[in-house]
Design an enzyme around this catalytic site. Sequence first.
Site, PDB file in Angstrom:
ATOM      1  N   ARG A  91       0.847  -1.212   0.000  1.00  0.00           N
ATOM      2  CA  ARG A  91       0.000   0.000   0.000  1.00  0.00           C
ATOM      3  C   ARG A  91       0.871   1.246   0.000  1.00  0.00           C
ATOM      4  O   ARG A  91       0.475   2.298   0.490  1.00  0.00           O
ATOM      5  CB  ARG A  91      -0.916   0.003   1.213  1.00  0.00           C
ATOM      6  N   GLY A 124      -4.683  -1.704  -0.765  1.00  0.00           N
ATOM      7  CA  GLY A 124      -3.661  -0.704  -1.075  1.00  0.00           C
ATOM      8  C   GLY A 124      -3.989   0.687  -0.563  1.00  0.00           C
ATOM      9  O   GLY A 124      -3.281   1.648  -0.859  1.00  0.00           O
ATOM     10  N   ASP A 250      10.004  -6.672   8.911  1.00  0.00           N
ATOM     11  CA  ASP A 250       9.715  -5.815   7.755  1.00  0.00           C
ATOM     12  C   ASP A 250       9.412  -4.384   8.194  1.00  0.00           C
ATOM     13  O   ASP A 250       9.279  -3.498   7.363  1.00  0.00           O
ATOM     14  CB  ASP A 250       8.531  -6.374   6.944  1.00  0.00           C
ATOM     15  N   ASN A 251       9.293  -4.174   9.485  1.00  0.00           N
ATOM     16  CA  ASN A 251       9.039  -2.826   9.986  1.00  0.00           C
ATOM     17  C   ASN A 251      10.252  -2.271  10.712  1.00  0.00           C
ATOM     18  O   ASN A 251      10.125  -1.372  11.548  1.00  0.00           O
ATOM     19  CB  ASN A 251       7.825  -2.821  10.920  1.00  0.00           C
TER      20      ASN A 251
HETATM   21  P1  AMP Z   1       2.556  -3.552   8.278  1.00  0.00           P
HETATM   22  O1  AMP Z   1       1.251  -3.047   8.738  1.00  0.00           O
HETATM   23  O2  AMP Z   1       3.505  -2.431   7.981  1.00  0.00           O
HETATM   24  O3  AMP Z   1       3.184  -4.555   9.220  1.00  0.00           O
HETATM   25  O4  AMP Z   1       2.266  -4.285   6.876  1.00  0.00           O
HETATM   26  C1  AMP Z   1       2.517  -5.635   6.622  1.00  0.00           C
HETATM   27  C2  AMP Z   1       2.363  -5.940   5.152  1.00  0.00           C
HETATM   28  O5  AMP Z   1       0.995  -5.858   4.763  1.00  0.00           O
HETATM   29  C3  AMP Z   1       3.124  -5.048   4.210  1.00  0.00           C
HETATM   30  O6  AMP Z   1       3.595  -5.828   3.149  1.00  0.00           O
HETATM   31  C4  AMP Z   1       2.075  -4.078   3.744  1.00  0.00           C
HETATM   32  O7  AMP Z   1       2.389  -3.513   2.506  1.00  0.00           O
HETATM   33  C5  AMP Z   1       0.842  -4.960   3.671  1.00  0.00           C
HETATM   34  N1  AMP Z   1      -0.424  -4.215   3.828  1.00  0.00           N
HETATM   35  C6  AMP Z   1      -0.910  -3.694   4.969  1.00  0.00           C
HETATM   36  N2  AMP Z   1      -2.090  -3.079   4.743  1.00  0.00           N
HETATM   37  C7  AMP Z   1      -2.369  -3.204   3.429  1.00  0.00           C
HETATM   38  C8  AMP Z   1      -3.425  -2.783   2.577  1.00  0.00           C
HETATM   39  N3  AMP Z   1      -4.469  -2.092   3.031  1.00  0.00           N
HETATM   40  N4  AMP Z   1      -3.354  -3.123   1.274  1.00  0.00           N
HETATM   41  C9  AMP Z   1      -2.317  -3.816   0.784  1.00  0.00           C
HETATM   42  N5  AMP Z   1      -1.289  -4.236   1.524  1.00  0.00           N
HETATM   43  C10 AMP Z   1      -1.284  -3.940   2.841  1.00  0.00           C
HETATM   44 MG    MG Z   2       5.182  -2.341   7.358  1.00  0.00          MG
END
Ligand code: AMP
Ligand code: MG
Length: 491
Positions: A91, A124, A250-251
Site C-alpha cells: 500500500r 492498497g 519488515d518494519n
Molecule cells: P505492516 O502493517 O507495515 O506490518 O504491513 C505488513 C504488510 O501488509 C506489508 O507488506 C504491507 O504492505 C501490507 N499491507 C498492509 N495493509 C495493506 C493494505 N491495506 N493493502 C495492501 N497491503 C497492505
Molecule cells: Mg510495514
Amino acid sequence: MTAAISFDNSYARLPPSFYARVLPAPAPEPRLVKLNRALAEELRIDPEALAGPAGLQFLAGNAVPEGAEPIATAYAGHQFGYFVPRLGDGRAILLGEIIGRDGVRRDLQLKGSGRTPFSRNGDGRAALGPVLREYLVSEAMAALGIPTTRALAAVTTGETVARERTLPGAVLSRVATSHIRVGTFQFFAARGDVESLRALADHVIARHYAEAANAAEPYRALLDEVIRRQGRLVAQWLLVGFIHGVMNTDNMSVAGETIDYGPCAFMDAYDPATVFSSIDEHGRYAYGNQPTIAHWNLTRLAESLLPLLAEDQEQAVATAREALARFPEAFNEAYLAGLRAKLGLSEAREGDLALAQDLLDRMAANRADFTLTFRRLCAAARDPAADAELRALFEDPSAYDGWAARWRDRLAEEGGDGAAREAAMRRVNPALIPRNHLVEGAIEAAVERQDFALFEQLLDALMTPFEERAVHAGFYDLPPQAQGYRTFCGT
Ligand code: AMP
Ligand code: MG
C-alpha cells in the site's frame, strides 16, 4: 509555478528483482489536509507549489512528478515470529529520491495510494485516522530528536475505504532516509540470491554507512553499525515511553529510523508490560520487550548476511555471533546515558543504573505517569519544594520520598549549579508526548466531524515538546484514567 522536484532514483537503478514498477491509483477528489512546509523546504521543494493544484495532484497520486520513477519495493519479513517470504510495499509507492539541502538523500513515498503487485488481499488504501496518527507521531518523534521517517503531507482522497466500517480514505506522503528494511535483506537471502544480496548491501553501505566501505570487512562493519544504531534507537524509544507495537522485521529500517507507525502508542503510567496493539495478544512487542525483539530482528539480519560475511560458513556464523553479542552494550550504553541525563546526573558513577531502576520500579508499583514524573523531577532537582507535585503522581506518595533521598545524596556528591541542572533536564524530559487520549481526540474530530482544529493544535504543541506553552495548557496535564486502551493496525 509547478511543484518541481529534483529526483535521483538510485533504488530504481538496482536490478528489476528489487521492485515492481507501478503507478499510484488516482484519487477522485483530493483535498490537502496538512502540508509540512518546513520539511518541503529541506527537500528543496517549493511549499507554495506543493500546496497548489499541481502539487496536490502529486500528493494524491493523480499525477507523477517529472523525474519520479514509481516503484513498489520487494521485501520479506518475520511477522510475529513467522517468516513470510514475500511481503513488499502493498500500500505504498516509492516515487523516488531527493537530495535535501543537507546533502542527504531521502525517499519520497506515497502511503495509501492503491494496489501494487505486493498487495495480496489488501486494497492498497489507507484510512484518514491512521494517516493522521502517523503524521502526528512521526513528527513528534522528530521533534523529540529521535530518528524517524517524516510526514511531508496528508491528503484525503474523496474515496471511502472499507475497514470494520466505512472510513474516509487518505494518502500520507512519507519521507525516509530510505525504506530498506531487515526484511529487504531477508527477501533475497530466503531465495539464495547472493548476487542481489550483495548489491543490496553495497547500496545500503553507499547510502547509509559510507565509513563501512573503507573497513577491512565492509559487510561486518555494516552489520556492526546497524546493530549500534538500532540499539541506540530502541534506547531512545524507551526513554520517552514509546511502544512501536509491531516490530516485525519488515518494519525495522536498516538505516536506524523509526518506521511504519501502525498501532504505536506512548504509555502514560509506567509499566514495562504495556501493550496497546489489539493484534499483539502475547505481548511480544510490549514496551519492555523492545530491546529483546530488536536483538532478535538483528539476528535475522545477521543470518541473512551470512553469505557475505565469510566464504566459510562456520567463520561467517562466528562473525555474526560476535557482532550480535555487542547489541546489549549498544543498547545499555545509550539507555544508561539517557537515564542519567533524565535524572540530571552529568557524571557517570557506579550505581547510577540501580538508582534509575529503583525509581522505575517504584513508578511501576505506583502507576506513576512516566512523562510527568521525569518532567517534574526537573524542578525538584533544584528545589525540594517541588516534591509535592511529584509525590502526588505515586499511588503511595512515600514511595517517591524514599527514592528522592537517595537521588539527592547522589546529586550532592556531584555538586554543580541547580538552575543549570534543571535547565539541562528540561531539554531531555519532554513536557509533552503524543498521549493516546490527545491523539484519539484529534483523530476523532477529523474523521467524524471534518474538524482538523485539534489535530493542528496538537501538532503545533508537539513541535516543541520540551516547552510548556500557555496556548496549549490542557495538553500537559495527567490523562484521564484510561484503562485498556487499544490501537489497531491498518494504515
Ligand atoms: P505492516 O502493517 O507495515 O506490518 O504491513 C505488513 C504488510 O501488509 C506489508 O507488506 C504491507 O504492505 C501490507 N499491507 C498492509 N495493509 C495493506 C493494505 N491495506 N493493502 C495492501 N497491503 C497492505
Ligand atoms: Mg510495514
